[in-house]
Design an enzyme around this catalytic site. Structure first.
Site, PDB file in Angstrom:
ATOM      1  N   ASP A 210       0.834  -1.200   0.000  1.00 55.63           N
ATOM      2  CA  ASP A 210       0.000   0.000   0.000  1.00 55.63           C
ATOM      3  C   ASP A 210       0.875   1.260   0.000  1.00 55.63           C
ATOM      4  OD1 ASP A 210      -2.745   1.258   0.492  1.00 55.63           O
ATOM      5  OD2 ASP A 210      -1.590   2.057   2.183  1.00 55.63           O
ATOM      6  N   GLU A 252      13.483 -15.885  -1.459  1.00 52.78           N
ATOM      7  CA  GLU A 252      13.700 -17.080  -0.649  1.00 52.78           C
ATOM      8  C   GLU A 252      12.479 -17.993  -0.654  1.00 52.78           C
ATOM      9  OE1 GLU A 252      14.920 -16.305   3.352  1.00 52.78           O
ATOM     10  OE2 GLU A 252      16.130 -14.565   2.765  1.00 52.78           O
TER      11      GLU A 252
END
Length: 540
Positions: A210, A252
């Site tokens: 956001d 990851e």
């Protein structure tokens, strides 16, 4: 919880995904208390599976006093009790994934709630304390420090500064209940990185960021000067180091980011999409574009060009939880979108708007890249007029009551025409009132109607998923090529001889040469011509 990392075959799913935005409070009510919740979403998963979406983007579901619809977060690791529990969220993520649907969550890094533990500690610690260094506290200007520290303007209007009884002022670019974090402080960065890992470990496949361009501020917090470069709080260079560190974490887990980045400069915008930063960003130029062939083509060309420069896929969206619903916007004289232009009493032709919204759906879903669909758009819902005494959006109140706010696109969804509150699930009146005709848009009525908006979206998403020509894996051959057309008509080809035609003129037009009509937003003429405000997918 075990993390489902994507295989090599699905690692780039996000490049051409159809992603459905869920505003939990208004999607479906599972416990009957008038507020949508995670139990309601789980109960409606079959609808989403049948619709054919690839992922769900949830607006904030965290603990929040809801001063700004959940974008005032009190605890990023806790589900708000109105929506359910963390265990329910984990179960929803897993159940959706079992049915082929990934989960994207919202992160709100620019600010927290004034009820967040950090801010409570800052208030208690007093001026000059280390706790206040996590935010932007300043002394005021003028006699006795009675004037705000600078002349900035809040995103919701008015000053973005609030003064405390102890004399300090604190910065909030949005509502006063949303104090801005100080991203120059290492603890702020570490906390958000920990939050990302927390949710990735629970199977979340992506994060929507956001207000992604607002986090970093000029440490001096200077007055705003027109043409000031760099801007004191928008699109500062420090942001890119933040997002590079986030990208390393996402990699990851095989997770992805989509940024809410409102920037007029295409080159500056594209920097956020470099290979070691965000995967995607929202395309607001297309969202706000009027229903005009020339302007739409320019928005499409500009979008594809700025994304191609960094090898990122485009995103296409017609509406979201902040923007006037498509059916209403396209039924007005001014078919573009601008927050500053929102006003009460704007004349709207919903029949015209619906016709155009159907055509726009096929246009947006045919473009290369990812498509975002806001809940209720598949039902053709219009913007609702909320009685003034029921409005909850702070944007309305910050405007002094002149802006109708964003609640009109957040009204609880209609699921069953014959049930109380149109089957939203409530045994009491929902948190926002539904219009008197809301049941006429119910999903159960549209489910069996081959001409409904729901049927159009289901078929379009099915074709988008099964036709190889709609794929976007990043190769040049999957892009579009424009076809020559009369003024007011858009036509382009994709791979595998797919053609999309949109007629924005006032009369029917002859389509390009083709062997098959795959789908059209409305009936074609007896001679196969495409009527005005109609789109068609063809095979050449």
């Amino acid at each position: 919880m075990a993390v489902n990392r994507p295989s090599a075959a699905t690692a780039h799913w996000w490049r051409d995904a159809a992603i459905y935005q869920i505003y939990v409070r208004s999607f479906a009510d599972g416990d009957g208390d008038g507020t949508g919740d995670l139990a309601g979403v789980r109960a409606r998963l079959p609808h989403l599976v049948e619709l054919g979406v690839d992922a769900l983007w949830f607006t904030p579901w965290y603990l929040s006093p809801l001063a700004d619809g959940g974008y005032d977060v009190a605890d990023y690791r806790t589900i708000d009790p109105a929506f359910g529990t963390l265990a329910e969220a984990e179960k929803l993520i897993a159940e959706a994934r079992e049915q082929g649907i990934r989960t994207i969550i919202d992160i709100v890094p620019n600010h927290v709630s004034d009820q967040h533990a950090w801010f409570a500690a800052a208030l208690a610690a007093g001026p000059g304390s280390p706790e206040r260094e996590l935010f932007h506290f300043r002394s005021g200007r003028g006699p006795d420090g009675a004037l705000p520290p600078n002349d900035w303007v809040s995103e919701f209007g008015g000053t973005p500064w609030t003064r405390l009884d102890d004399g300090d002022w604190y910065l909030h670019l949005f509502a006063a209940q949303q104090p801005d974090l100080n991203w120059a402080h290492p603890a702020v960065r570490q906390e958000h990185e920990d939050v990302l890992r927390f949710w990735f470990e629970r199977g979340v496949a992506g994060v929507r960021i956001d207000s992604a361009a607002l986090l970093a501020k000029d440490p001096a917090l200077p007055d705003f000067t027109a043409g000031h470069d760099p801007h004191p709080y928008v699109d500062r260079d420090e942001l890119h180091d933040i997002y590079r560190s986030w990208r390393a974490i996402a990699d990851e887990y095989g997770a992805v980011f989509v940024g809410e980045v409102w920037l007029p400069d295409a080159e500056r915008f594209a920097r956020y999409l470099r290979p070691d930063e965000l995967h995607t960003a929202f395309n607001f130029n297309f969202l706000a574009c009027p229903w005009d062939a020339g302007l739409l083509r320019s928005a499409i060309d500009g979008t594809l060009a700025e994304h191609a420069a960094v090898g990122a896929p485009a995103t296409w969206v017609l509406c979201n939880h902040d923007v006037t619903r498509t059916v209403t916007r396209y039924g007005r004289e001014n078919t573009g979108f601008d927050f500053a232009a929102k006003t009460y009493g704007t004349p709207t032709d919903l029949r015209l708007g619906t016709r155009r919204a159907r055509a726009a759906a096929l246009l947006s879903l045919a473009l290369p890249g990812a498509a975002y669909l806001y809940q209720g758009e598949e039902l053709g819902l219009p913007e609702a007029d909320i009685p003034r005494d029921r409005i909850q959006d702070p944007m309305h109140f910050r405007s002094g009551g002149t802006d109708p706010g964003r609640d009109g696109c957040r009204v609880p969804l209609p699921w069953s025409a014959g049930a109380p509150y149109a089957g939203f699930g409530s045994t009491v009146e929902p948190w926002l009132p539904q219009p008197a005709d809301w049941a006429s848009y119910a999903a159960d009525l549209q489910h069996t109607d081959p001409d409904s908006m729901l049927s159009l979206y289901r078929e379009a998403l099915r074709l988008r998923r099964t036709e190889p020509g709609f794929r976007d894996t990043g190769t040049a051959g999957e892009r579009l090529e424009w076809l020559p057309t009369p003024p007011g008509v858009l036509a382009f080809t994709r791979a595998d001889r797919l053609i999309c035609v949109v007629n924005l003129t006032g009369e029917s037009v002859e389509p390009p040469a083709h062997t098959e009509v795959l789908l059209s937003s409305g009936p074609l003429t007896d001679g196969g011509r495409i009527p005005h405000d109609t789109a068609a997918w063809l095979r050449g």
